[in-house]
Scaffold this motif. Sequence first.
Motif, PDB file in Angstrom:
ATOM      1  N   PRO A   1       0.825  -1.222   0.000  1.00  0.00           N
ATOM      2  CA  PRO A   1       0.000   0.000   0.000  1.00  0.00           C
ATOM      3  C   PRO A   1       0.858   1.271   0.000  1.00  0.00           C
ATOM      4  N   SER A   2       2.117   1.154   0.415  1.00  0.00           N
ATOM      5  CA  SER A   2       3.014   2.318   0.412  1.00  0.00           C
ATOM      6  C   SER A   2       3.510   2.629  -0.992  1.00  0.00           C
ATOM      7  N   GLY A   3       3.265   1.717  -1.933  1.00  0.00           N
ATOM      8  CA  GLY A   3       3.755   1.897  -3.296  1.00  0.00           C
ATOM      9  C   GLY A   3       5.045   1.131  -3.547  1.00  0.00           C
ATOM     10  N   ALA A   4       5.669   0.657  -2.469  1.00  0.00           N
ATOM     11  CA  ALA A   4       6.916  -0.095  -2.637  1.00  0.00           C
ATOM     12  C   ALA A   4       6.635  -1.452  -3.280  1.00  0.00           C
ATOM     13  N   CYS A   5       7.557  -1.883  -4.149  1.00  0.00           N
ATOM     14  CA  CYS A   5       7.379  -3.171  -4.812  1.00  0.00           C
ATOM     15  C   CYS A   5       7.923  -4.268  -3.904  1.00  0.00           C
ATOM     16  N   ALA A   6       7.114  -5.298  -3.659  1.00  0.00           N
ATOM     17  CA  ALA A   6       7.509  -6.359  -2.738  1.00  0.00           C
ATOM     18  C   ALA A   6       7.952  -7.602  -3.487  1.00  0.00           C
ATOM     19  N   TYR A   7       7.637  -7.668  -4.766  1.00  0.00           N
ATOM     20  CA  TYR A   7       7.919  -8.883  -5.517  1.00  0.00           C
ATOM     21  C   TYR A   7       7.965  -8.572  -7.001  1.00  0.00           C
ATOM     22  N   VAL A   8       8.972  -9.093  -7.668  1.00  0.00           N
ATOM     23  CA  VAL A   8       8.957  -9.053  -9.133  1.00  0.00           C
ATOM     24  C   VAL A   8       9.087 -10.484  -9.628  1.00  0.00           C
TER      25      VAL A   8
ATOM     26  N   ARG B   1      16.088 -10.248  -6.977  1.00  0.00           N
ATOM     27  CA  ARG B   1      16.483  -8.853  -6.792  1.00  0.00           C
ATOM     28  C   ARG B   1      15.359  -7.925  -7.235  1.00  0.00           C
ATOM     29  N   ILE B   2      14.947  -7.070  -6.322  1.00  0.00           N
ATOM     30  CA  ILE B   2      13.915  -6.088  -6.674  1.00  0.00           C
ATOM     31  C   ILE B   2      14.617  -4.781  -7.002  1.00  0.00           C
ATOM     32  N   PRO B   3      14.483  -4.279  -8.228  1.00  0.00           N
ATOM     33  CA  PRO B   3      15.169  -3.036  -8.589  1.00  0.00           C
ATOM     34  C   PRO B   3      14.812  -1.920  -7.616  1.00  0.00           C
ATOM     35  N   ARG B   4      15.819  -1.086  -7.309  1.00  0.00           N
ATOM     36  CA  ARG B   4      15.621  -0.027  -6.333  1.00  0.00           C
ATOM     37  C   ARG B   4      14.498   0.944  -6.722  1.00  0.00           C
ATOM     38  N   THR B   5      14.334   1.145  -8.019  1.00  0.00           N
ATOM     39  CA  THR B   5      13.344   2.119  -8.480  1.00  0.00           C
ATOM     40  C   THR B   5      11.952   1.505  -8.637  1.00  0.00           C
ATOM     41  N   ALA B   6      11.807   0.254  -8.205  1.00  0.00           N
ATOM     42  CA  ALA B   6      10.508  -0.405  -8.362  1.00  0.00           C
ATOM     43  C   ALA B   6       9.542   0.084  -7.279  1.00  0.00           C
ATOM     44  N   ARG B   7       8.877   1.158  -7.557  1.00  0.00           N
ATOM     45  CA  ARG B   7       7.895   1.690  -6.609  1.00  0.00           C
ATOM     46  C   ARG B   7       6.989   2.627  -7.384  1.00  0.00           C
ATOM     47  N   VAL B   8       5.738   2.667  -6.987  1.00  0.00           N
ATOM     48  CA  VAL B   8       4.814   3.629  -7.607  1.00  0.00           C
ATOM     49  C   VAL B   8       4.472   4.691  -6.565  1.00  0.00           C
ATOM     50  N   PRO B   9       4.196   5.912  -6.998  1.00  0.00           N
ATOM     51  CA  PRO B   9       3.841   6.942  -6.016  1.00  0.00           C
ATOM     52  C   PRO B   9       2.568   6.567  -5.251  1.00  0.00           C
ATOM     53  N   ALA B  10       2.578   6.859  -3.951  1.00  0.00           N
ATOM     54  CA  ALA B  10       1.367   6.730  -3.130  1.00  0.00           C
ATOM     55  C   ALA B  10       0.919   8.147  -2.777  1.00  0.00           C
ATOM     56  N   TYR B  11      -0.378   8.378  -2.766  1.00  0.00           N
ATOM     57  CA  TYR B  11      -0.912   9.716  -2.519  1.00  0.00           C
ATOM     58  C   TYR B  11      -1.580   9.790  -1.156  1.00  0.00           C
ATOM     59  N   PRO B  12      -1.389  10.906  -0.441  1.00  0.00           N
ATOM     60  CA  PRO B  12      -2.111  11.078   0.827  1.00  0.00           C
ATOM     61  C   PRO B  12      -3.627  11.051   0.589  1.00  0.00           C
ATOM     62  N   VAL B  13      -4.327  10.377   1.486  1.00  0.00           N
ATOM     63  CA  VAL B  13      -5.779  10.236   1.380  1.00  0.00           C
ATOM     64  C   VAL B  13      -6.404  10.576   2.717  1.00  0.00           C
ATOM     65  N   VAL B  14      -7.553  11.228   2.701  1.00  0.00           N
ATOM     66  CA  VAL B  14      -8.294  11.415   3.942  1.00  0.00           C
ATOM     67  C   VAL B  14      -9.788  11.308   3.648  1.00  0.00           C
ATOM     68  N   GLU B  15     -10.512  10.645   4.544  1.00  0.00           N
ATOM     69  CA  GLU B  15     -11.965  10.526   4.389  1.00  0.00           C
ATOM     70  C   GLU B  15     -12.627  11.503   5.338  1.00  0.00           C
ATOM     71  N   ARG B  16     -13.487  12.344   4.783  1.00  0.00           N
ATOM     72  CA  ARG B  16     -14.212  13.325   5.589  1.00  0.00           C
ATOM     73  C   ARG B  16     -15.611  13.494   5.015  1.00  0.00           C
TER      74      ARG B  16
END
Lengths: 63, 341
Positions: free
Chosen positions: B77-84, B89-104
């Motif tokens: 959920p943080s965007g970090a890649c846990a498995y390829v 070896r998981i490439p260092r750049t294997a991550r997608v951006p995660a966006y701040p979310v709030v429910e109101r």
Amino acid sequence: MSDVTARETARTVYTIRWSPGSDRLHGVCHCGAEHEAEDPVLMWRWLLAHPDHEACDEASRPW
Amino acid sequence: MTPFPRNQWYVAAYRDEVGDDLLGRTVCGEPLMLYRLQDGSVAALADRCVHRRYPLSMGHRDGDRIVCGYHGFTYEPSGACAYVPAQTRIPRTARVPAYPVVERDSLVWVWIGDPQVADTATVPRAPWLDSPGWTVVRGMEPLAARYGLLVDNLLDLSHETYLHGGYIGTPEVAETPITTEVDEDARIVHVRRRMKDVACPPFYARSTGIEGRIDRWQDIEYHPPCLYLLHSRIAPTGVEPGPDGDDSAACHAEIVYAITPETETTTMDFWMVARDFATGDEEVSRFLAESNRTVVLQDVVALNALEKVIATEPAGYQELSINIDTGGLAARRLLRKLVEQ
Ligand code: FES
Ligand SMILES: [Fe+2]
Ligand SMILES: [Zn+2]
């Protein structure tokens, strides 16, 4: 109490009143300056010229 | 084209839309994928696999992890890649951006800009959407038009008389004095129109049951860029709020729009009508939902037409503004300011 008053007067609020039927807009700056205009673009220009309302008044005349 | 104010909160979805399934939404040109984690919170990741760009919303979940549907890259959920696939070896750049979310207030807000400056205290509020004593109907219409056109539209309700005649428009809407107020520090545009002794449009006559002439207040409160509130008060003529502020003899409708830019020329038009009258009456709910949707669709048709006009016009075309545009001009200026900051 005095705190509230101080905060109230410190608020940067611009007000424009308009009665449809009349063509005049009446603007009030947060500094208390007032102005009449017939065009909202000119009125905003005048208000946002704060604190130089006087200078703007001349410059913004469409003629 | 005005770019988007990025360091702002935007409504990406209604709370109930985000569950176990992966929901794809685009906000300010960013494709997002939203889903609800096992702890009940919402995660928002970029909807684009770091490997070959496959939309993650077309993959599936493995608990709280997301498995790309193309070759199996697996994300936390943080965007970090846990498995390829097929390597340790998981490439260092294997991550997608995660966006701040709030429910109101039953809305899911996302922050598109720099996550470091996302402050949940700055999410504008619409408490009626999720409060006892209020009943809400709502919807979302996709708009093939830039969000600024919807802002213009909502800031000047005199268009009700022409575009929505017979629904919410009555002649008086275009004939009543208007006060426009811009609170520069709070960054709010207020446009107030207080109509006295006027005809009751069918929208309110049928829903409130008030017969005869009414006092009708339309108090707009626009929090740029995304949240638009229309505090609507309907009362039999002469019925005023009490000295203690008690206004229970009047009917209140809190009409809320979330104006979320999708791309430069498309917008999500979230609309909600909360009311404190006939709260248990299903028939009134159906009527208000159907009428408001009809009204919103009348705007959608108009704004989609405007977008086409803009797309084909020569550069430098000058509009003409008149007094009804006072609030809309203020909103445009605040939006420009938000873009620049
Ligand atoms: S595109 Fe996602 S794993 Fe290949
Ligand atoms: Fe409309
Ligand atoms: Zn001034």
